[in-house]
Design a protein around this motif. Sequence first.
Motif, PDB file in Angstrom:
ATOM      1  N   ASP A  60       0.711  -1.159   0.158  1.00  0.00           N
ATOM      2  CA  ASP A  60       0.099   0.055   0.053  1.00  0.00           C
ATOM      3  C   ASP A  60       0.909   1.366  -0.014  1.00  0.00           C
ATOM      4  O   ASP A  60       1.450   1.585   1.114  1.00  0.00           O
ATOM      5  CB  ASP A  60      -0.771  -0.109   1.264  1.00  0.00           C
ATOM      6  N   ASP A  62       0.863   5.119   0.069  1.00  0.00           N
ATOM      7  CA  ASP A  62      -0.212   6.191   0.313  1.00  0.00           C
ATOM      8  C   ASP A  62       0.598   7.467  -0.413  1.00  0.00           C
ATOM      9  O   ASP A  62       1.698   7.860  -0.303  1.00  0.00           O
ATOM     10  CB  ASP A  62       0.075   6.703   1.719  1.00  0.00           C
ATOM     11  N   GLY A  65      -2.605  10.669   0.359  1.00  0.00           N
ATOM     12  CA  GLY A  65      -4.235  10.302   0.705  1.00  0.00           C
ATOM     13  C   GLY A  65      -4.814   9.569  -0.360  1.00  0.00           C
ATOM     14  O   GLY A  65      -5.748   8.832   0.054  1.00  0.00           O
ATOM     15  N   HIS A  67      -4.472   5.897  -2.444  1.00  0.00           N
ATOM     16  CA  HIS A  67      -3.548   4.539  -2.048  1.00  0.00           C
ATOM     17  C   HIS A  67      -3.474   4.003  -3.401  1.00  0.00           C
ATOM     18  O   HIS A  67      -4.472   3.741  -3.956  1.00  0.00           O
ATOM     19  CB  HIS A  67      -4.364   3.847  -1.143  1.00  0.00           C
ATOM     20  N   ASP A 126      -9.305   4.769   0.382  1.00  0.00           N
ATOM     21  CA  ASP A 126      -8.955   4.213   1.756  1.00  0.00           C
ATOM     22  C   ASP A 126      -8.772   2.759   1.276  1.00  0.00           C
ATOM     23  O   ASP A 126      -9.517   2.036   0.514  1.00  0.00           O
ATOM     24  CB  ASP A 126     -10.303   4.046   2.604  1.00  0.00           C
TER      25      ASP A 126
END
Length: 286
Positions: A60, A62, A65, A67, A126
Amino acid sequence: MPELPEVEGLVGFLREHAVGRVVARVDVAAISVLKTFDPSPTSLAGLTVTAVERHGKWIDLDVDGLHLVMHLSKAGWLRWSPSLSPTPARPGKGPIALRVALDDGSGFDLTEAGTRKRAAVYVVRDPQQVPQIATLGPDPLADGFDRKAFGALLAGRRTQVKGLLRDQSVLAGVGNAYSDEVLHAAKLSPFAIAGSLTTEQVDVLYEALERVLGEAVATAAGRPAAELKDAKRTGMRVHGRTGEACPVCGDVVREVSFADSSLQYCPTCQTGGKPLADRRMSRLLK
């Protein structure tokens, strides 16, 4: 398939080399790899990589903000280059599925060998929007994952322990290779029923799980991405070593084959000297 230790190694490598860099561009070379369309991969351009995390076997990134979440599946890998080609990856040409170029000229390709394309890339706001991440079980190396929590996962389950260790909804990050290694270290048959293990066997299995994974993560730490596969193979005691001598007792490592996978084990260490029948619904030979 890259499992928890190799993915943790890749995550550590990306933290060191990608965090703080701005994404210059993202090329999708295999449309089959991309599982989302909004946000678009191109929306990552101009944003900064702020963190890299692992969720089970998932990577993952980031990016301010957003992903970029990747699963390498069985035949995928990340190839890092300090001087990535400035030419965009061409769709349908070669093993490259995704290319991420950074502002200093470095970057990586997500490659996938073979014809069965199962690697997956999501661009989400998210990581819990990725269905497979939302349903992950606990991470075996997480601080709160203790012997009591492990015992609770096994209690009452009429599942073979090999399958339970590999079930990502039960335990995140362990696959075919490390389940073989953990069971060998614990001296347990892969076909033992999880809920029937004694308290002592659960103690031993938990210790083996933590030790085998911990040692493999330590071995992977700090290695360049290109060295992680070889480090994994070198560290295996039974997995992938059919016909070789068990390093503990000297017996011959044996195999049980399935439709699309196989497992390896030592009869002396794990099954009381009895070989397992090499068929899908294997049971101890009588």
